[in-house]
Design an enzyme around this catalytic site. Structure first.
Site, PDB file in Angstrom:
ATOM      1  N   TYR A 133       0.851  -1.188   0.000  1.00 20.87           N
ATOM      2  CA  TYR A 133       0.000   0.000   0.000  1.00 20.87           C
ATOM      3  C   TYR A 133       0.889   1.240   0.000  1.00 20.87           C
ATOM      4  O   TYR A 133       1.111   1.879   1.022  1.00 20.87           O
ATOM      5  CB  TYR A 133      -0.943  -0.011   1.204  1.00 20.87           C
ATOM      6  CG  TYR A 133      -2.010  -1.085   1.142  1.00 20.87           C
ATOM      7  CD1 TYR A 133      -1.965  -2.092   0.168  1.00 20.87           C
ATOM      8  CD2 TYR A 133      -3.059  -1.102   2.033  1.00 20.87           C
ATOM      9  CE1 TYR A 133      -2.936  -3.071   0.105  1.00 20.87           C
ATOM     10  CE2 TYR A 133      -4.048  -2.088   1.980  1.00 20.87           C
ATOM     11  CZ  TYR A 133      -3.973  -3.075   1.014  1.00 20.87           C
ATOM     12  OH  TYR A 133      -4.940  -4.054   0.958  1.00 20.87           O
ATOM     13  N   LYS A 183       5.376 -14.939  -0.192  1.00 18.85           N
ATOM     14  CA  LYS A 183       5.188 -15.333  -1.591  1.00 18.85           C
ATOM     15  C   LYS A 183       6.534 -15.196  -2.288  1.00 18.85           C
ATOM     16  O   LYS A 183       6.673 -14.606  -3.354  1.00 18.85           O
ATOM     17  CB  LYS A 183       4.123 -14.467  -2.267  1.00 18.85           C
ATOM     18  CG  LYS A 183       3.648 -14.998  -3.628  1.00 18.85           C
ATOM     19  CD  LYS A 183       3.054 -16.399  -3.553  1.00 18.85           C
ATOM     20  CE  LYS A 183       2.609 -16.880  -4.939  1.00 18.85           C
ATOM     21  NZ  LYS A 183       2.242 -18.304  -4.945  1.00 18.85           N
ATOM     22  N   ASP A 216      -1.008 -18.155  -0.786  1.00 16.25           N
ATOM     23  CA  ASP A 216      -2.091 -18.939  -1.382  1.00 16.25           C
ATOM     24  C   ASP A 216      -2.293 -20.245  -0.625  1.00 16.25           C
ATOM     25  O   ASP A 216      -3.427 -20.661  -0.367  1.00 16.25           O
ATOM     26  CB  ASP A 216      -1.837 -19.188  -2.874  1.00 16.25           C
ATOM     27  CG  ASP A 216      -0.398 -19.572  -3.196  1.00 16.25           C
ATOM     28  OD1 ASP A 216       0.460 -19.541  -2.288  1.00 16.25           O
ATOM     29  OD2 ASP A 216      -0.122 -19.895  -4.364  1.00 16.25           O
ATOM     30  N   ASP A 240      -4.379  -8.093   4.859  1.00 15.25           N
ATOM     31  CA  ASP A 240      -5.714  -7.581   4.581  1.00 15.25           C
ATOM     32  C   ASP A 240      -6.606  -8.683   4.012  1.00 15.25           C
ATOM     33  O   ASP A 240      -7.738  -8.906   4.464  1.00 15.25           O
ATOM     34  CB  ASP A 240      -5.595  -6.422   3.594  1.00 15.25           C
ATOM     35  CG  ASP A 240      -6.861  -5.578   3.512  1.00 15.25           C
ATOM     36  OD1 ASP A 240      -7.822  -5.850   4.248  1.00 15.25           O
ATOM     37  OD2 ASP A 240      -6.886  -4.631   2.697  1.00 15.25           O
ATOM     38  N   ASP A 244      -9.966 -10.925   6.018  1.00 16.24           N
ATOM     39  CA  ASP A 244     -11.352 -11.043   5.589  1.00 16.24           C
ATOM     40  C   ASP A 244     -11.737 -12.501   5.349  1.00 16.24           C
ATOM     41  O   ASP A 244     -12.866 -12.918   5.652  1.00 16.24           O
ATOM     42  CB  ASP A 244     -11.589 -10.220   4.327  1.00 16.24           C
ATOM     43  CG  ASP A 244     -11.815  -8.746   4.632  1.00 16.24           C
ATOM     44  OD1 ASP A 244     -11.456  -8.305   5.738  1.00 16.24           O
ATOM     45  OD2 ASP A 244     -12.350  -8.028   3.767  1.00 16.24           O
TER      46      ASP A 244
END
Length: 353
Positions: A133, A183, A216, A240, A244
């Site tokens: 971000y 990752k 993932d 983030d 969720d």
């Protein structure tokens, strides 16, 4: 009795509805809070051209904490609402930790088959001030066939070290396990750097069990084997998304609180529900206030009011677990206000028992 000055930014949509219930509950367990409301929102943006005034951070700097509702409204692009309010406040106040407890509350059902509360009790520690971000980048050659955009990520040594260390500290208070979201097989610079720092800090905590998983695979792990996870630490973007996902498997975003934490405590921390503004149901009295009430409990705990915070948390679990009123998203018929009042009454009774 200590008096606290707390700022509220109800924001848009159901943020207004649920913030009213959270402040009601907090007033019952901690009388004497001095509330100051700021009407910074997408409506304010449409009226003035800004989500908040240019001196917004300066106006908030003297408060002990901030309770944020939700921002977002049709007609105002999400990047405007986010970068015009939430992200500037996080960075102005050094709130580099986004803390998201994830648990299956009594009386609620997980989206995962046959999972119990013992299987779903996680803490997600998300880096909140840098990472993916970033404002670095831009759009080039707009409108031409060779148009392209460039979006840079920023991973600093200080930023990575402090968030990973924070996660390890929290793990020592829990089950003693930390899983890092990475990752490094695809992001050739940022994630191997993150991994190196994670391994170095892990050596400082020999009693804490560690894992590193590609994000993932970690998403799949949350769905298939959540009981194997305790504390998850991730970059801004990865944290983030995983937050969720984890909230969804424990019953939905209407039950998920979060805190934007300044561990140094030299500026206010900010607390909010994970859910958005849901303008389509705003003002109808059907929004679930539980997540915002639990965010209020996190706020109290951060201020050191642990007894009051525990009363609010216990009140929520008692109301949900003992057949109390619940909003339509949880299969009930109660209004937002009815749920908030029941939790407030229960929290007050617990505190004065």
């Amino acid at each position: 009795m200590t008096t606290y000055r707390i700022a509220t930014i109800p924001g848009d949509g159901i943020g207004v509805d649920v913030t009213a219930e959270a402040t009601k509950v907090l007033d019952r367990v901690l009388p004497g809070i001095e509330w100051t409301e700021f009407d910074w929102s997408c409506e304010n943006y449409l009226r003035t051209g800004a989500m908040m005034p240019a001196d917004g951070p300066e106006r908030l700097a003297g408060f002990d904490a901030i309770l944020l509702g939700a921002v977002g409204f049709p007609g105002v692009p999400d990047h405007i609402s986010l970068w015009g309010l939430l992200i500037p406040l996080r960075r102005a106040f050094g709130q580099y930790v986004n803390l998201r407890p994830v648990r299956l509350l009594p009386g609620t059902t997980s989206a995962l088959r046959d999972r119990t509360a013992a299987d779903l009790d996680l803490l997600i520690v998300r880096e909140n001030s840098e990472g993916e971000y970033s404002e670095i980048g831009g759009r080039h050659n707009p409108g031409r066939a060779d148009e392209f955009v460039l979006q840079e990520s920023v991973f600093t040594r200080v930023g990575c070290e402090r968030i990973i260390r924070y996660a390890f500290d929290r793990a020592t208070e829990r089950a003693g396990r930390v899983c890092s979201a990475t990752k490094s097989n695809g992001l050739i610079h940022s994630m191997p750097y993150w991994d190196e720092i994670f391994e170095r800090i892990a050596a400082e905590y020999p009693a804490v069990q560690t894992r590193q998983m590609h994000v993932d695979a970690l998403a799949a792990e949350i769905v298939l084997h959540p009981d194997r996870l305790d504390v998850i630490v991730g970059s801004n973007l990865f944290g983030d998304i995983l937050s969720d996902l984890a909230a969804a498997v424990t019953g939905g975003l209407g039950l998920a609180p979060s805190g934007n934490i300044n561990p140094a405590r030299d500026a206010p921390s900010m607390f909010e529900a994970v859910h958005g503004s849901a303008p389509d149901i705003a003002g109808q009295g059907i929004a679930n206030p539980v997540a915002q009430i639990l965010a209020g409990a996190m706020l109290l705990d951060h201020l050191g009011e642990h007894v009051a915070a525990a009363a609010v948390d216990r009140a929520v679990t008692d109301v949900l677990g003992n057949g109390g009123p619940r909003t339509p998203d949880l299969g009930g018929t109660a209004t937002t206000t009815e749920v908030g009042t029941e939790i407030a009454d229960r929290a007050s009774a617990l505190l004065h028992a």
